[in-house]
Design an enzyme around this catalytic site. Structure first.
Site, short mmCIF file in Angstrom:
data_model
loop_
_atom_site.label_atom_id
_atom_site.label_comp_id
_atom_site.label_asym_id
_atom_site.label_seq_id
_atom_site.Cartn_x
_atom_site.Cartn_y
_atom_site.Cartn_z
N CYS A 15 38.50 51.71 39.08
CA CYS A 15 39.52 51.00 38.28
C CYS A 15 39.79 51.64 36.91
O CYS A 15 40.93 51.75 36.49
CB CYS A 15 39.12 49.55 38.12
SG CYS A 15 37.37 49.28 37.85
N HIS A 32 41.03 46.28 31.83
CA HIS A 32 40.16 47.33 31.28
C HIS A 32 40.92 48.11 30.20
O HIS A 32 42.14 48.31 30.31
CB HIS A 32 39.77 48.34 32.35
CG HIS A 32 38.82 47.84 33.39
ND1 HIS A 32 38.23 46.60 33.36
CD2 HIS A 32 38.34 48.45 34.51
CE1 HIS A 32 37.44 46.47 34.41
NE2 HIS A 32 37.49 47.57 35.13
N1 LIG Z 1 37.44 44.36 40.80
C1 LIG Z 1 37.90 45.54 40.43
O1 LIG Z 1 38.41 45.74 39.30
C2 LIG Z 1 37.81 46.71 41.37
C3 LIG Z 1 38.59 47.82 41.07
C4 LIG Z 1 38.53 48.94 41.92
C5 LIG Z 1 37.70 48.91 43.01
N2 LIG Z 1 36.92 47.82 43.27
C6 LIG Z 1 36.08 47.86 44.46
O2 LIG Z 1 36.71 47.05 45.46
C7 LIG Z 1 35.71 46.45 46.29
C8 LIG Z 1 35.88 44.93 46.27
O3 LIG Z 1 35.73 44.49 44.93
P1 LIG Z 1 36.03 42.99 44.50
O4 LIG Z 1 35.95 43.00 43.03
O5 LIG Z 1 37.29 42.49 45.17
O6 LIG Z 1 34.74 42.25 45.14
P2 LIG Z 1 34.51 40.74 45.53
O7 LIG Z 1 35.33 39.81 44.67
O8 LIG Z 1 33.01 40.57 45.55
O9 LIG Z 1 35.06 40.63 47.02
C9 LIG Z 1 34.41 41.27 48.10
C10 LIG Z 1 35.11 40.95 49.41
O10 LIG Z 1 34.38 41.58 50.49
C11 LIG Z 1 34.20 40.62 51.52
N3 LIG Z 1 32.98 40.92 52.29
C12 LIG Z 1 31.71 40.94 51.84
N4 LIG Z 1 30.86 41.22 52.86
C13 LIG Z 1 31.62 41.36 53.96
C14 LIG Z 1 31.34 41.65 55.32
N5 LIG Z 1 30.10 41.87 55.76
N6 LIG Z 1 32.38 41.74 56.19
C15 LIG Z 1 33.65 41.54 55.77
N7 LIG Z 1 33.99 41.27 54.49
C16 LIG Z 1 32.98 41.18 53.61
C17 LIG Z 1 34.06 39.31 50.80
O11 LIG Z 1 34.30 38.25 51.68
P3 LIG Z 1 33.58 36.83 51.41
O12 LIG Z 1 34.35 36.22 50.30
O13 LIG Z 1 33.74 36.16 52.72
O14 LIG Z 1 32.14 37.13 51.06
C18 LIG Z 1 35.17 39.47 49.73
O15 LIG Z 1 36.43 39.17 50.27
C19 LIG Z 1 34.36 46.93 45.73
O16 LIG Z 1 33.93 48.07 46.47
C20 LIG Z 1 34.68 47.31 44.30
O17 LIG Z 1 33.79 48.27 43.78
C21 LIG Z 1 36.98 46.69 42.50
#
Ligand SMILES: NC(=O)c1ccc[n+]([C@@H]2O[C@H](COP(=O)([O-])OP(=O)(O)OC[C@H]3O[C@@H](n4cnc5c(N)ncnc54)[C@H](OP(=O)(O)O)[C@@H]3O)[C@@H](O)[C@H]2O)c1
Length: 315
Positions: A99, A212
């Site tokens: 990000c 950010h």
């Molecule tokens: N937030 C940011 O600013 C950002 C920016 C760039 C990249 N990222 C990356 O994007 C990814 C997601 O980030 P996030 O911030 O959106 O995380 P998050 O809010 O923790 O969401 C994670 C998602 O993954 C799902 N999940 C977890 N375990 C799973 C499984 N075994 N099978 C299928 N789905 C599963 C969760 O579903 P449940 O709700 O059912 O658990 C949830 O929908 C990460 O790799 C992060 O590093 C994030």
């Protein structure tokens, strides 16, 4: 359109484009008949699920860090390196960058193309939403606990984040930096096609809910004037220049860019401590341009140039 998540969320309802979507479980079989998957899971889950989705015939746009430095997977910011997308044919996967990296390269790319970047020092100020929902919940809970004289619980971050700053995002590495700082280095090099670019980052988590900011200090091979640098940024795709301290807007802040898709740049000034050097401040909504917007822009490009009927047949 399908909404998939873990077994925990099965049956929940989401609204999308006026439709109500019921969440199903992201099993390999769930990807049958899907053309494009926007995967936003942690790295381990992406590593397990992305190949299953590709085997089912989909192209995966993955938000996690798992595939970003894979030489057979393009790491794409559409305003910067759209041509890299052709590489998706190798593995059926496109990686969405970190990000903080996304917004920094959107601002740096137009300067780099004209002036050739020779060194970057970047200090980030990263919102708790970058840690996902857990991060947002933890800052809220800590602020409430502090105002109510309750106990502070710390699980998403290494130390208390409320009214604090943590120079610690992701795990520490052997050289004393963090994985987040390494992402800024290696992903910036890959996206800009500048494999040896010297870049030093300090990544800091701040008690901001969303958005950010990055303070960038960049040196270039060619001399330039401040006005020339401003002109490059003013016309750059995806950049909004907000750099006039005489006006009330003056410079961008995280709260002002919440919900926006662009990268906002301000506080431009020549850096007198080094030759051909510029300092600037850039801010973006990390959930939008730093994650979802960039993924959707990749999907739009993929459909237009690679998957659609009139797509160019390049590999
Ligand atoms: N937030 C940011 O600013 C950002 C920016 C760039 C990249 N990222 C990356 O994007 C990814 C997601 O980030 P996030 O911030 O959106 O995380 P998050 O809010 O923790 O969401 C994670 C998602 O993954 C799902 N999940 C977890 N375990 C799973 C499984 N075994 N099978 C299928 N789905 C599963 C969760 O579903 P449940 O709700 O059912 O658990 C949830 O929908 C990460 O790799 C992060 O590093 C994030």
């Amino acid at each position: 359109m399908l909404a998939l998540a873990s077994a925990r969320s099965v049956g929940e309802s989401l609204r999308f484009g006026g439709e109500e979507l019921k969440v199903a479980c992201a099993t390999p079989a769930a990807f049958a008949g899907v053309d494009v998957v926007l995967m936003a899971t942690g790295a381990d889950v992406s590593a397990a699920l992305a190949p299953a989705a590709v085997a089912a015939g989909a192209v995966v746009i993955d938000n996690s860090s798992h595939y970003r430095l894979d030489a057979d997977v393009p790491l794409v910011v559409p305003e910067v390196n759209p041509e890299a997308l052709a590489l998706h044919r190798r593995k059926g996967i496109v990686a969405n960058p970190n990000c903080a990296t996304v917004q920094m390269v959107v601002a740096l790319a137009p300067l780099h193309r004209s002036l050739t970047t020779t060194r970057v020092v970047a200090c980030t100020y990263q919102a708790v939403s970058g840690r996902g929902k857990k991060g947002i919940d933890e800052l809220s809970a800590q602020v409430m606990a502090l105002y109510n004289h309750g106990d502070i619980e710390t699980t998403a971050f290494a130390k208390r984040i409320a009214f604090n700053c943590l120079p610690h995002i992701d795990a520490f590495t052997a050289d004393g930096s963090t994985k987040e700082e390494q992402k800024l280095l290696h992903e910036t090099r890959k996206i800009l096609g500048a494999a040896a670019l010297p870049l030093c980052a300090t990544c800091v988590r701040v008690p901001v809910f969303n958005g950010h900011a990055v303070a960038v200090h960049a040196s270039f091979a060619k001399p330039f004037t401040l006005e020339a640098a401003r002109a490059l940024l003013r016309t750059a795709p995806g950049v909004v220049l907000r750099d006039d301290t005489e006006t009330p807007e003056a410079y961008p802040t995280p709260i002002e860019v919440d919900g926006e898709d662009a990268t906002f740049v301000g506080r431009l000034r020549l850096d007198p401590s080094a030759a051909n050097s510029l300092s600037f401040w850039c801010v973006a909504d990390n959930l939008r341009k730093g994650a979802a917007t960039n993924a959707v822009q990749i999907a739009e490009l993929l459909v237009r140039d690679h998957l659609g009927k009139g797509a160019a047949a390049t590999a």
